[in-house]
Structures are given as structure tokens and as C-alpha cells.
Design a protein around this motif. Structure first.
Motif, PDB file in Angstrom:
ATOM      1  N   ALA A  39      -1.530  -7.217   5.352  1.00  0.00           N
ATOM      2  CA  ALA A  39      -2.077  -5.863   5.431  1.00  0.00           C
ATOM      3  C   ALA A  39      -1.073  -4.857   4.884  1.00  0.00           C
ATOM      4  CB  ALA A  39      -2.444  -5.521   6.878  1.00  0.00           C
ATOM      5  N   ASP A  40       0.209  -5.100   5.130  1.00  0.00           N
ATOM      6  CA  ASP A  40       1.250  -4.224   4.599  1.00  0.00           C
ATOM      7  C   ASP A  40       1.419  -4.411   3.094  1.00  0.00           C
ATOM      8  OD1 ASP A  40       1.744  -3.221   7.116  1.00  0.00           O
ATOM      9  OD2 ASP A  40       3.413  -4.584   7.521  1.00  0.00           O
ATOM     10  N   ALA A  41       1.193  -5.650   2.625  1.00  0.00           N
ATOM     11  CA  ALA A  41       1.414  -5.943   1.209  1.00  0.00           C
ATOM     12  C   ALA A  41       0.290  -5.415   0.323  1.00  0.00           C
ATOM     13  CB  ALA A  41       1.562  -7.456   1.001  1.00  0.00           C
ATOM     14  N   LEU A  42      -0.920  -5.317   0.868  1.00  0.00           N
ATOM     15  CA  LEU A  42      -2.068  -4.948   0.051  1.00  0.00           C
ATOM     16  C   LEU A  42      -1.910  -3.598  -0.652  1.00  0.00           C
ATOM     17  CD1 LEU A  42      -4.857  -5.525  -1.034  1.00  0.00           C
ATOM     18  CD2 LEU A  42      -5.821  -4.770   1.146  1.00  0.00           C
ATOM     19  N   ASP A  62     -12.232  -7.299   7.694  1.00  0.00           N
ATOM     20  CA  ASP A  62     -10.853  -7.686   7.953  1.00  0.00           C
ATOM     21  C   ASP A  62      -9.876  -7.087   6.952  1.00  0.00           C
ATOM     22  OD1 ASP A  62     -12.019  -9.358   6.007  1.00  0.00           O
ATOM     23  OD2 ASP A  62     -10.464 -10.863   6.281  1.00  0.00           O
ATOM     24  N   VAL A  63     -10.386  -6.668   5.788  1.00  0.00           N
ATOM     25  CA  VAL A  63      -9.496  -6.088   4.791  1.00  0.00           C
ATOM     26  C   VAL A  63      -9.770  -4.605   4.567  1.00  0.00           C
ATOM     27  CG1 VAL A  63      -9.247  -8.288   3.593  1.00  0.00           C
ATOM     28  CG2 VAL A  63     -11.020  -6.698   2.862  1.00  0.00           C
ATOM     29  N   TRP A  64     -10.752  -4.067   5.297  1.00  0.00           N
ATOM     30  CA  TRP A  64     -11.202  -2.716   4.990  1.00  0.00           C
ATOM     31  C   TRP A  64     -10.095  -1.680   5.133  1.00  0.00           C
ATOM     32  CZ3 TRP A  64     -15.135  -0.988   2.396  1.00  0.00           C
ATOM     33  CH2 TRP A  64     -15.390   0.380   2.419  1.00  0.00           C
ATOM     34  N   ARG A  65      -9.428  -1.639   6.283  1.00  0.00           N
ATOM     35  CA  ARG A  65      -8.424  -0.596   6.523  1.00  0.00           C
ATOM     36  C   ARG A  65      -7.281  -0.666   5.509  1.00  0.00           C
ATOM     37  NH1 ARG A  65      -7.627   2.711  10.723  1.00  0.00           N
ATOM     38  NH2 ARG A  65      -9.122   1.546  12.002  1.00  0.00           N
ATOM     39  N   PRO A  66      -6.630  -1.831   5.318  1.00  0.00           N
ATOM     40  CA  PRO A  66      -5.553  -1.853   4.319  1.00  0.00           C
ATOM     41  C   PRO A  66      -6.056  -1.608   2.903  1.00  0.00           C
ATOM     42  CG  PRO A  66      -5.998  -4.060   5.164  1.00  0.00           C
ATOM     43  CD  PRO A  66      -6.729  -3.110   6.036  1.00  0.00           C
ATOM     44  N   LEU A  67      -7.309  -2.009   2.622  1.00  0.00           N
ATOM     45  CA  LEU A  67      -7.855  -1.780   1.291  1.00  0.00           C
ATOM     46  C   LEU A  67      -8.010  -0.288   1.028  1.00  0.00           C
ATOM     47  CD1 LEU A  67      -9.107  -2.668  -1.359  1.00  0.00           C
ATOM     48  CD2 LEU A  67     -11.276  -3.014  -0.162  1.00  0.00           C
TER      49      LEU A  67
END
Length: 284
Positions: A39-42, A62-67
Motif C-alpha cells: 500500500a505504501d509502495a503503490l 483492497d487497492v482503492w485507498r492506496p490507488l
């Protein structure tokens, strides 16, 4: 110059086209949860880039917030989806759309629009590198992962290398060889003939060095046998090249090591321990 077969622009910076699950792993669409590290790397993968996102569904939670966080740092974002997903997408992206940071495009077949966007960006996609079709089922993954940004994470958690999908592993090996001063070329997936990467370098003393590289992504409990090692040696012997490398995220059998020992001047084996050393020495 690193030239992955996935779509890549002339400036050699990858553009991200599709994401679900962990950035470097092909995972079932039903898989849940990005690790905190990923999540930090995205956002690093998206920062300073023109981004295209393909598809949208509730499974992307699952990827929405970091995306969305990562899109804040993007130069621009064009999001391509199906008509029945457009309203929901526009609802959850209302702030980003209102600010002009994200543009949403919907069509029964979004692929041509995505291809037009790619062409406008100078991205070249070969016949063996199609834009992904609608992902109603099967597995999906992030295309063209920015291995330069992921190397620090892989260096701290090298076991992640064993979980990569095969193509991402080949790209990682190419990047690590490029860091060692080689000009690398990733071969097309369906036409590699047993060679995944070609690595070349000019040495002022030895002249042109040209190596054929075969990549074997395994878990550390799996071992590469003698067959692929013999296969690569046959290609090295038949071609006008300096030598060959077999690189694996696992280890080699005694038979593979014994064969390599008999042709040590033409063939080298690199295992999980070597990859750890390369990752730790890497400075992306």
C-alpha cells in the motif's frame, strides 16, 4: 536500455494500465488485501506519470485507498470502464473528477479507447502484448510494474521474489542486470526459445560481452534440475555469444550444479542467495 515487451513509452518510464492485488504478483481476482508495504509502495509507482486505469468493480476495494492516494501524485489519469460500472465509478471518484485530476471513459469495449490513449502517449504494444480484455473472471495483475521502485521492498523482504508471477520475475532480473551495467532486452513471451533476457556490455579489455539468460521463478523449496541448464548451454553453444546464465528464485539440484561445473567457462548458475546479494547491492 531496458525494453520490456509490455507497453512502454519512449522515455522508458512504464505506464500502469491495470491493477488488482499485489503489484508484482498475478493473483486471483477474489484475493483480498494489500499488505501495508505494498500500500505504501503503490503511490511510488504512480507518481509523476500519465496513468491509465482499466476496469472497476467492488473487488478493487483492497487497492482503492492506496490507488486513489497514488493518483494524487500522477500527472493525469484516464480511467476506462464498462457502462454499467460508470455511475458507481463517478460517484466514488467525484472529488477527483471535479478537480480535473481524473477523466472517466465508458464503453461496451473500452480496449480501443485505451489503445488510442496508449498511442497518444507514444506507447508501443506488440502483438504478443495485448491490452487485457474485460476481467470478469480469471487472474489479473498490475502490468509493467516499476521494478526500480519495488527493489527496496524486495531487498528488505526477498522472499517476495519467490511469489512473483513469472514475467515480473524476468523483468526484475533484467533490471538487476541493467544495474550492473548491461544493456538488457526482454524477449517476447511466446517466442523466447528458452531465452528470457539478453544482456550485453562493452568491456574495454574483453570487448563485446553477450549473454543469454534464462529465468526460473520457484519457491525456495523447489530446485531447478539439469534439463533447463543443458537447454541453455545448447543455445549458448549454437550461438555467437559469450555465455549463459540461469537465474532462479529457488535453488539448483546437484545434477544441475555438476553439469555447470563441467562447462563453467560458458555457463553460470545464480540462485536465491545471489538474488539477495543483487537486491541488497541495488540502488534504484
Amino acid at each position: 536500455m531496458l525494453r520490456p515487451p509490455e507497453p512502454i513509452c519512449e522515455c522508458a518510464l512504464p505506464h500502469i494500465l491495470k491493477l488488482h492485488g499485489e503489484p508484482h504478483i498475478a493473483v486471483p481476482a477474489s484475493a483480498v488485501g494489500l499488505s501495508p508495504e505494498w500500500a505504501d509502495a503503490l503511490p511510488l509507482l504512480l507518481a509523476g506519470r500519465d496513468v491509465a486505469v482499466y476496469g472497476y468493480s467492488g473487488r478493487d476495494g483492497d487497492v482503492w485507498r492506496p490507488l486513489v492516494t497514488g493518483l494524487d501524485g500522477a500527472i493525469s489519469t484516464n480511467w476506462f470502464t464498462l457502462p454499467d460500472r460508470e455511475e458507481a465509478l463517478r460517484t466514488v471518484l467525484s472529488d477527483e473528477i471535479s478537480s480535473g485530476r481524473v477523466f472517466v471513459h465508458a464503453a461496451e469495449d473500452p480496449a480501443p479507447m485505451l489503445e488510442a490513449w496508449a498511442s497518444a502517449q507514444g506507447i508501443k504494444a506488440g502483438p504478443d502484448d495485448p491490452i487485457p480484455p474485460g476481467q470478469a473472471s480469471g487472474t489479473v495483475a498490475l502490468l509493467t510494474p516499476r521494478m526500480w521502485a519495488l527493489i527496496p521492498l524486495l531487498a528488505s523482504r526477498p522472499v517476495e521474489v519467490t511469489r512473483m508471477d513469472d514475467r515480473a520475475f524476468e523483468e526484475l532480473v533484467a533490471v538487476l542486470l541493467a544495474e550492473q551495467g548491461y544493456d538488457v532486452l526482454l524477449t517476447q513471451r511466446s517466442k523466447d526459445g528458452g531465452v528470457d533476457v539478453q544482456a550485453r556490455r562493452w568491456d574495454p579489455t574483453l570487448g563485446n560481452l553477450n549473454y543469454l539468460v534464462q529465468c526460473k521463478r520457484h519457491t525456495t523449496s523447489n530446485k531447478v534440475g539439469v534439463a533447463p541448464v543443458r537447454e541453455l548451454f545448447g543455445l549458448v553453444s549454437a550461438g555467437q555469444v559469450t555465455g549463459g546464465l540461469v537465474v532462479t528464485s529457488g535453488f539448483f539440484t546437484k545434477g544441475a550444479k555438476a553439469f555447470q561445473d563441467s562447462v563453467r567457462n560458458r555457463l553460470t548458475l545464480h540462485d536465491y542467495n545471489t538474488l539477495q546479494s543483487w537486491l541488497k547491492a541495488s540502488k534504484p
